[in-house]
Scaffold this active site. Structure first.
Site, PDB file in Angstrom:
ATOM      1  N   TYR A 110     -25.336 -14.271   4.404  1.00 33.28           N
ATOM      2  CA  TYR A 110     -25.607 -15.539   4.382  1.00 33.28           C
ATOM      3  C   TYR A 110     -25.167 -15.760   2.682  1.00 33.28           C
ATOM      4  O   TYR A 110     -24.469 -15.359   1.892  1.00 33.28           O
ATOM      5  CB  TYR A 110     -26.674 -16.868   4.855  1.00 33.28           C
ATOM      6  CG  TYR A 110     -26.356 -17.843   4.931  1.00 33.28           C
ATOM      7  CD1 TYR A 110     -25.491 -17.779   6.385  1.00 33.28           C
ATOM      8  CD2 TYR A 110     -26.842 -18.625   4.602  1.00 33.28           C
ATOM      9  CE1 TYR A 110     -24.607 -19.391   6.349  1.00 33.28           C
ATOM     10  CE2 TYR A 110     -26.182 -20.058   4.966  1.00 33.28           C
ATOM     11  CZ  TYR A 110     -25.768 -20.443   5.800  1.00 33.28           C
ATOM     12  OH  TYR A 110     -24.786 -21.785   5.987  1.00 33.28           O
ATOM     13  N   LYS A 183     -25.110 -17.664  10.408  1.00 35.64           N
ATOM     14  CA  LYS A 183     -26.621 -19.139  10.574  1.00 35.64           C
ATOM     15  C   LYS A 183     -27.389 -18.729  11.631  1.00 35.64           C
ATOM     16  O   LYS A 183     -28.357 -19.128  11.785  1.00 35.64           O
ATOM     17  CB  LYS A 183     -26.057 -20.642  10.613  1.00 35.64           C
ATOM     18  CG  LYS A 183     -26.945 -22.185  10.079  1.00 35.64           C
ATOM     19  CD  LYS A 183     -26.873 -21.791   8.722  1.00 35.64           C
ATOM     20  CE  LYS A 183     -27.264 -23.227   8.258  1.00 35.64           C
ATOM     21  NZ  LYS A 183     -26.905 -23.353   6.305  1.00 35.64           N
ATOM     22  N   GLU A 254     -22.335 -27.703  10.759  1.00 32.08           N
ATOM     23  CA  GLU A 254     -22.520 -27.184   9.802  1.00 32.08           C
ATOM     24  C   GLU A 254     -20.881 -26.676   9.410  1.00 32.08           C
ATOM     25  O   GLU A 254     -20.038 -26.942   9.991  1.00 32.08           O
ATOM     26  CB  GLU A 254     -22.716 -25.474  10.261  1.00 32.08           C
ATOM     27  CG  GLU A 254     -23.248 -24.403   9.072  1.00 32.08           C
ATOM     28  CD  GLU A 254     -24.046 -24.432   7.785  1.00 32.08           C
ATOM     29  OE1 GLU A 254     -24.133 -24.891   6.803  1.00 32.08           O
ATOM     30  OE2 GLU A 254     -25.250 -25.355   8.769  1.00 32.08           O
ATOM     31  N   ASP A 278     -25.966 -29.433   6.887  1.00 27.77           N
ATOM     32  CA  ASP A 278     -25.833 -29.573   5.646  1.00 27.77           C
ATOM     33  C   ASP A 278     -26.368 -31.253   5.155  1.00 27.77           C
ATOM     34  O   ASP A 278     -27.262 -31.732   3.971  1.00 27.77           O
ATOM     35  CB  ASP A 278     -24.445 -30.023   5.675  1.00 27.77           C
ATOM     36  CG  ASP A 278     -23.853 -29.071   5.906  1.00 27.77           C
ATOM     37  OD1 ASP A 278     -23.746 -27.575   4.766  1.00 27.77           O
ATOM     38  OD2 ASP A 278     -22.889 -28.819   6.769  1.00 27.77           O
ATOM     39  N   ALA A 311     -22.592 -37.385  -5.073  1.00 26.18           N
ATOM     40  CA  ALA A 311     -23.287 -38.297  -3.532  1.00 26.18           C
ATOM     41  C   ALA A 311     -21.892 -37.450  -2.331  1.00 26.18           C
ATOM     42  O   ALA A 311     -21.514 -38.236  -1.834  1.00 26.18           O
ATOM     43  CB  ALA A 311     -23.211 -39.587  -4.129  1.00 26.18           C
ATOM     44  N   THR A 313     -21.969 -34.787   1.718  1.00 24.75           N
ATOM     45  CA  THR A 313     -22.148 -34.967   2.480  1.00 24.75           C
ATOM     46  C   THR A 313     -24.105 -34.626   1.842  1.00 24.75           C
ATOM     47  O   THR A 313     -25.163 -34.764   2.544  1.00 24.75           O
ATOM     48  CB  THR A 313     -22.044 -33.903   3.327  1.00 24.75           C
ATOM     49  OG1 THR A 313     -20.771 -34.362   3.777  1.00 24.75           O
ATOM     50  CG2 THR A 313     -22.424 -33.728   4.838  1.00 24.75           C
ATOM     51  N   ALA A 314     -24.551 -33.539   2.019  1.00 25.94           N
ATOM     52  CA  ALA A 314     -25.350 -32.822   1.791  1.00 25.94           C
ATOM     53  C   ALA A 314     -26.036 -33.895  -0.108  1.00 25.94           C
ATOM     54  O   ALA A 314     -27.596 -34.100   0.080  1.00 25.94           O
ATOM     55  CB  ALA A 314     -25.090 -31.550   0.476  1.00 25.94           C
TER      56      ALA A 314
END
Length: 578
Positions: A110, A183, A254, A278, A311, A313-314
């Site tokens: 990963y 994932k 994802e 996320d 700033a 998605t995460a």
């Protein structure tokens, strides 16, 4: 009716595979194949005698050989390719190797190595897994699911990606299927989700990356990304088919772009069991690190001042989780929001800012009447250095993919007004981190509490060794998923996600000097089991669990698949034992 040449019967004592396959069919199915670990009797019954070497080996001996082969590869990408090849030949052996070497293999299967594998996806072709759905052929969505050969109750988790915003490396089109394959491998290795009961889905809606469109080996749709109504109709059809075919499954989103990630999860989360890693996963694992840091400093979360640099998605997902935790700790929604400052590519978010902001960022925009405190740049933006100078944060989080953004000057300024600053450079891959842990420890004279988005070696400073924890979503989402599928939850609630974060934090021993704020990857199976238990408890409390066990710890343990060769019952095509 299943098209597979075997069916899986799950028992408390382990799996039983009822097998109708013969000969090369057996060896070509990764869940059935066990190489020279087949017994003499099995070789006779399955008609594979002479198709494999005469010698015998135990699973333990095979895993030792695999790890020797992987270790001999000279680069991380080649190690990834070697492990993937084993995944495609023998799944039990693959997962046994991963579980035996969790710390070493997770970065290979990963983050961060998966990023390089994705970039070279069309040039290191692998055996296809899961299904590939094209926006150019939406009418084939049902056919694709038909061709899986899985029944209504055969799937626990479906992970999907349209690959617009992968791991800080951006849009990689059809290669996004690798991110969800990875994932789901983590779900299995870390939490024992059965590998026969997961489905990776690549949602190919085109790509805006010119180098892919001009690459004659690229395997995806050769046109720019489709957006708007056609995109929404494609996603809606996909979700509708999932709901109809696998109504008890858990849908994991994802690496969707910021324009889609939040609105899609908000659109579907009240009607289906679904989760965006996320946003929600990154936010929750970061919150877990912060809660551990609060135990070290003695300052409760409601009194923290938080700056989030990046700033997207995460970043906004992290801000959401922190705000919710502050509200849970007694603040009003308004007061909690006022304790968080978010910066996008054009600086601090504030109402009326010249370059505007995305809709999902608006809830964290500062009131314009606050801006007189800050010195603005010529274009009206407010820099990170200026925000740190004025706000005097206790927590600084980076999700910007801007390497080196946390400069020595900024970090020293923060440390001058905060006894134990929490500094989390979380961008991926490693080369995009906002700062290196060794610098953060040195610049703050050992005061900084550090967590990173990628793995880093321990840092020794003034005789103290600081173990650098990775704020890796793998610490949280596998246990969350295990809890969800074990209690057959109807929905994924904010309370369940918060319970997962609290469980991870509580498993962190922060009492010693230099102790990590989060558990280590090598302890993932135990972490996932505890997280699952806490998630089930919260799901029952919030009345979204449809299966309520008498003994939660026991049912979680029974639900966790173990990488051992299952019992084989050889049957003829009519289902009668041979």
């Amino acid at each position: 009716m299943s098209k597979r040449k075997f069916t899986v019967e799950r028992k408390t004592t382990g799996d039983v595979y009822h097998v109708t396959a013969r000969g090369r069919e057996v060896l070509s199915e990764p869940l059935l194949n066990r190489g020279i670990a087949f017994t003499e009797e099995q070789r006779e019954q399955l008609e594979i005698k002479g198709l494999i070497a005469y010698g015998k080996a135990t699973l333990e001996e095979q895993a030792e050989r695999v790890w020797e082969q992987v270790s001999a590869e000279p680069t991380p990408l080649l190690k990834n390719i070697a492990l993937t090849a084993m995944h495609d030949r023998n799944e039990v052996l693959f997962y046994r190797t991963i579980c035996d070497h969790m710390h070493e293999t997770f970065p290979l299967i990963y983050d961060p190595v998966i990023g390089e594998a994705i970039e070279k996806h069309s040039h290191i072709y692998r055996r296809p897994r899961g299904i590939y759905l094209s926006i150019d052929d939406p009418e084939s969505i049902e056919t694709a699911f038909d061709n899986l050969g899985l029944g209504t109750g055969d799937v626990d988790i479906i992970a999907c990606s349209d690959a617009e915003e992968i791991l800080g490396i951006g849009d990689w089109g059809v290669a996004g299927v690798d991110i969800v394959i990875g994932k789901l491998a983590v779900y299995t290795a870390a939490a024992g989700i059965h590998p026969a009961r997961v489905v990776p889905v690549g949602l190919d809606v085109g790509t805006d990356r010119r180098e892919l469109l001009e690459d004659n080996l690229y395997m995806g749709c050769r046109h720019p990304r489709i957006r708007g109504e056609k995109y929404d109709a494609f996603i809606d059809k996909f979700v509708s088919v999932v709901k109809k075919r696998f109504p008890g499954s858990f849908l994991h989103w994802e690496d969707f772009g910021p324009g889609n990630a939040r609105r899609l999860i908000n659109k579907y989360r009240q009607s289906f069991c679904t989760f965006n890693d996320d946003m929600q996963g990154t936010g929750a694992i970061t919150l877990a690190g912060i809660l551990s840091g609060c135990r070290v400093t003695g300052v409760p979360i409601r009194n923290q001042r938080v700056v989030v640099f990046g700033a997207g998605t995460a970043g906004v997902g992290i801000a959401d989780q922190i705000r919710d935790a502050m509200v849970q700790a007694g603040l009003s929604h308004e007061d909690a929001t006022s304790q968080i400052w978010c910066l996008a590519s054009h600086g601090l978010l504030y109402q009326g800012m010249p370059k505007g902001m995305r809709d999902f960022q608006e809830s964290f925009a500062r009131p314009e009447n606050e801006m007189s405190r800050f010195n603005k740049e010529k274009d009206g933006s407010i820099s990170l250095a200026e925000v740190v100078r004025i706000v005097k944060p206790t927590i600084l989080i980076g999700t910007s993919t801007r390497p080196g953004a946390f400069t020595e000057e900024i970090v020293k300024d923060m440390a001058s007004h905060c006894e134990r600053p929490m500094i989390f450079p979380l961008s991926n891959p490693t080369e995009l981190h906002e700062a290196k842990p060794v610098d953060l420890i040195r610049w703050t004279k050992g005061k900084a509490l550090v967590a990173t988005g990628a793995p880093f070696a321990p840092v020794t400073y003034n005789g103290v060794t600081y173990v650098i924890p990775q704020a890796n979503n793998a610490m949280l989402y596998p246990g969350l998923g295990l809890g969800i599928v074990t209690c057959k939850a109807k929905l994924v609630t904010d309370g369940m996600i918060a319970a997962a974060a609290e469980a991870v934090s509580e498993m962190s021993d922060v009492s010693g000097a230099g102790a990590p704020l989060l558990p280590m990857v090598s302890d993932l199976r135990r972490v996932s089991a505890i997280v699952a238990q806490k998630v089930i408890e919260k799901a029952i409390e919030e009345k979204v669990a449809t299966l309520i066990p008498e003994d939660i710890e026991s049912i979680v343990a029974q639900a966790m698949w173990q990488p051992v060769y299952p019992e084989i019952v050889v049957e003829d095509s009519g289902g009668e034992n041979e």
